[in-house]
Write an enzyme that holds these catalytic residues in place. Structure first.
Site, PDB file in Angstrom:
ATOM      1  N   ASP A  44       0.838  -1.205   0.000  1.00 29.92           N
ATOM      2  CA  ASP A  44       0.000   0.000   0.000  1.00 29.92           C
ATOM      3  C   ASP A  44       0.869   1.249   0.000  1.00 29.92           C
ATOM      4  OD1 ASP A  44      -2.841   1.203   0.639  1.00 29.92           O
ATOM      5  OD2 ASP A  44      -1.422   2.239   1.952  1.00 29.92           O
ATOM      6  N   TYR A  49       3.070   9.686  -0.572  1.00 33.91           N
ATOM      7  CA  TYR A  49       4.163   9.090   0.217  1.00 33.91           C
ATOM      8  C   TYR A  49       5.524   9.305  -0.461  1.00 33.91           C
ATOM      9  CZ  TYR A  49       0.278   6.496   2.438  1.00 33.91           C
ATOM     10  OH  TYR A  49      -0.896   6.138   3.063  1.00 33.91           O
ATOM     11  N   LYS A  74      -2.771   5.740  -4.432  1.00 32.91           N
ATOM     12  CA  LYS A  74      -3.911   6.624  -4.141  1.00 32.91           C
ATOM     13  C   LYS A  74      -3.795   7.962  -4.866  1.00 32.91           C
ATOM     14  CE  LYS A  74      -3.745   4.634   0.514  1.00 32.91           C
ATOM     15  NZ  LYS A  74      -2.306   4.586   0.867  1.00 32.91           N
ATOM     16  N   HIS A 105      -7.684   9.248  -2.003  1.00 34.40           N
ATOM     17  CA  HIS A 105      -7.018   9.245  -0.692  1.00 34.40           C
ATOM     18  C   HIS A 105      -7.878   9.889   0.411  1.00 34.40           C
ATOM     19  CE1 HIS A 105      -2.642   9.188   0.991  1.00 34.40           C
ATOM     20  NE2 HIS A 105      -3.497   8.987   1.965  1.00 34.40           N
TER      21      HIS A 105
HETATM   22  P1  NAD Z   1       0.796   1.326  12.021  1.00 34.92           P
HETATM   23  O1  NAD Z   1      -0.371   1.289  12.921  1.00 34.92           O
HETATM   24  O2  NAD Z   1       1.011   0.271  11.016  1.00 34.92           O
HETATM   25  O3  NAD Z   1       2.070   1.460  12.977  1.00 34.92           O
HETATM   26  C1  NAD Z   1       3.374   1.480  12.448  1.00 34.92           C
HETATM   27  C2  NAD Z   1       4.365   1.702  13.585  1.00 34.92           C
HETATM   28  O4  NAD Z   1       4.153   0.740  14.620  1.00 34.92           O
HETATM   29  C3  NAD Z   1       5.801   1.481  13.111  1.00 34.92           C
HETATM   30  O5  NAD Z   1       6.335   2.682  12.597  1.00 34.92           O
HETATM   31  C4  NAD Z   1       6.492   1.022  14.366  1.00 34.92           C
HETATM   32  O6  NAD Z   1       6.858   2.136  15.153  1.00 34.92           O
HETATM   33  C5  NAD Z   1       5.396   0.268  15.102  1.00 34.92           C
HETATM   34  N1  NAD Z   1       5.438  -1.190  14.872  1.00 34.92           N
HETATM   35  C6  NAD Z   1       5.216  -1.861  13.707  1.00 34.92           C
HETATM   36  N2  NAD Z   1       5.290  -3.190  13.895  1.00 34.92           N
HETATM   37  C7  NAD Z   1       5.554  -3.368  15.212  1.00 34.92           C
HETATM   38  C8  NAD Z   1       5.749  -4.515  16.007  1.00 34.92           C
HETATM   39  N3  NAD Z   1       5.655  -5.741  15.508  1.00 34.92           N
HETATM   40  N4  NAD Z   1       6.009  -4.331  17.332  1.00 34.92           N
HETATM   41  C9  NAD Z   1       6.081  -3.088  17.872  1.00 34.92           C
HETATM   42  N5  NAD Z   1       5.909  -1.970  17.161  1.00 34.92           N
HETATM   43  C10 NAD Z   1       5.649  -2.100  15.838  1.00 34.92           C
HETATM   44  O7  NAD Z   1       0.783   2.794  11.378  1.00 34.92           O
HETATM   45  P2  NAD Z   1       0.766   3.493   9.966  1.00 34.92           P
HETATM   46  O8  NAD Z   1       2.078   3.397   9.278  1.00 34.92           O
HETATM   47  O9  NAD Z   1       0.219   4.832  10.245  1.00 34.92           O
HETATM   48  O10 NAD Z   1      -0.335   2.713   9.120  1.00 34.92           O
HETATM   49  C11 NAD Z   1      -0.040   1.613   8.283  1.00 34.92           C
HETATM   50  C12 NAD Z   1      -0.237   1.965   6.833  1.00 34.92           C
HETATM   51  O11 NAD Z   1      -1.553   2.453   6.602  1.00 34.92           O
HETATM   52  C13 NAD Z   1       0.646   3.109   6.319  1.00 34.92           C
HETATM   53  O12 NAD Z   1       1.997   2.728   6.137  1.00 34.92           O
HETATM   54  C14 NAD Z   1      -0.067   3.473   5.057  1.00 34.92           C
HETATM   55  O13 NAD Z   1       0.221   2.522   4.036  1.00 34.92           O
HETATM   56  C15 NAD Z   1      -1.520   3.355   5.507  1.00 34.92           C
HETATM   57  N6  NAD Z   1      -2.084   4.658   5.928  1.00 34.92           N
HETATM   58  C16 NAD Z   1      -3.065   5.204   5.149  1.00 34.92           C
HETATM   59  C17 NAD Z   1      -3.627   6.417   5.505  1.00 34.92           C
HETATM   60  C18 NAD Z   1      -4.707   6.987   4.644  1.00 34.92           C
HETATM   61  O14 NAD Z   1      -5.069   8.161   4.826  1.00 34.92           O
HETATM   62  N7  NAD Z   1      -5.266   6.240   3.739  1.00 34.92           N
HETATM   63  C19 NAD Z   1      -3.190   7.105   6.646  1.00 34.92           C
HETATM   64  C20 NAD Z   1      -2.204   6.528   7.418  1.00 34.92           C
HETATM   65  C21 NAD Z   1      -1.661   5.300   7.063  1.00 34.92           C
END
Ligand code: NAD
Length: 274
Positions: A44, A49, A74, A105
């Site tokens: 994704d 990004y 997106k 998005h």
């Molecule tokens: P997430 O909830 O996936 O959290 C990621 C963070 O959690 C990492 O940076 C790390 O610090 C921690 N983490 C990851 N794996 C872990 C583990 N096993 N143990 C402990 N800590 C851990 O947050 P995100 O990146 O905000 O969301 C995931 C994805 O969703 C994004 O990368 C993106 O692709 C998507 N996203 C989309 C939108 C949108 O508006 N459509 C907005 C935000 C994110």
């Protein structure tokens, strides 16, 4: 890996994919390459990004054939009135000739162009440029408007969703209308949520980490889920959630973490153009 059926002609999306928000282009190439080696087949990204090229290099390098991968990007907020050109530019940065899933998005209701954008997405879908189309951060009102004024029901709505913000009304609306729910920030962005003692207790019970417990909760709710990490051990850990089952009381204990905390912006008012 489970897959879920989209409402478009037999297209399936892997239930767990890999997110790359806030990952710089070069690091995205490394992280996506590692994720594909670890077994992820769904990636994704988004125009905003600024790592579509890095994702594309990882896809090109992968041992896995293109047709086994599921790539999402997106449409950014300032491209709502030129979606077809923005789509082709994204596809070219990704180095692909067809995309699996293209999402609007954010709805940006203040500029009121998302219906126009959706009509362009419908054309891209009908022309076979993209296998499925969907939206992100749409509320029930935005979805109803699309369904009233356009032809194709979105296949998916990618929304903020984690145990502290589980969005039950929106999930029920999706289910009633054949729209899949995809959870962004599924781990609540890591710190805070994952330190909750209830998750540590469930982790001990199942021999899993708090992150794995949360990802399993998403899987059992029927969400598509796209955790992000650039740390190899966590990338492996986050996909290893298909060999245990949370009991109904475990699901209820995680459900009790709901405190209405939104981490991202409110889609009804968000109008940032980048
Ligand atoms: P997430 O909830 O996936 O959290 C990621 C963070 O959690 C990492 O940076 C790390 O610090 C921690 N983490 C990851 N794996 C872990 C583990 N096993 N143990 C402990 N800590 C851990 O947050 P995100 O990146 O905000 O969301 C995931 C994805 O969703 C994004 O990368 C993106 O692709 C998507 N996203 C989309 C939108 C949108 O508006 N459509 C907005 C935000 C994110």
């Amino acid at each position: 890996m489970n897959s879920l059926l989209l409402n478009t002609d037999g297209v399936q999306i892997p239930q767990l994919g890999f997110g790359v928000w806030q990952v710089p282009d070069d690091e995205a190439e490394r992280a996506v390459s590692f994720a594909i080696e670890a077994g992820y087949t769904s990636i994704d990204t988004a125009r905003l990004y600024f790592n579509e090229e890095g994702v594309g290099r990882a896809i090109a390098r992968a041992d896995v054939p293109r047709e086994k991968l599921f790539i999402t990007t997106k449409l950014w907020n300032d491209d709502h009135d030129r979606a077809e050109a923005a789509f082709e530019a994204s596809l070219s940065r990704l180095g692909l000739d067809q995309l699996d899933l293209y999402l609007i998005h954010w709805p940006v209701p203040a500029q009121d162009k998302y219906v126009q954008a959706w009509k362009s997405m419908e054309r891209l879908y009908k022309d076979g440029r993209v296998r499925a189309i969907g939206v992100s951060n749409f509320t029930i009102a935005h979805l109803e408007r699309l369904m009233n004024e356009t032809e194709i029901v979105p296949s998916i709505n990618q929304i903020e969703l984690h145990p502290r913000f589980p969005q039950p009304e929106l999930r029920a609306f999706h289910e009633a209308n054949g729209i899949l729910t995809e959870a962004w920030s599924p781990l609540g962005q890591g710190r805070g949520l994952l330190d909750d003692p209830a998750l540590a207790t469930l982790g001990r019970k199942h021999g899993k980490s708090p992150a794995q417990v949360v990802l399993r909760w998403h899987v059992q709710l029927g969400n598509v889920v796209i955790p992000k990490s650039v740390t190899p051990s966590r990338i492996r850990e986050n996909i290893d959630v298909f060999d245990f089952t949370l009991d109904p009381e475990d699901m209820a204990a995680i459900g009790a973490l709901n405190n209405g905390t939104r981490l991202g912006p409110d889609p009804a008012t968000f109008n940032w153009m980048g």
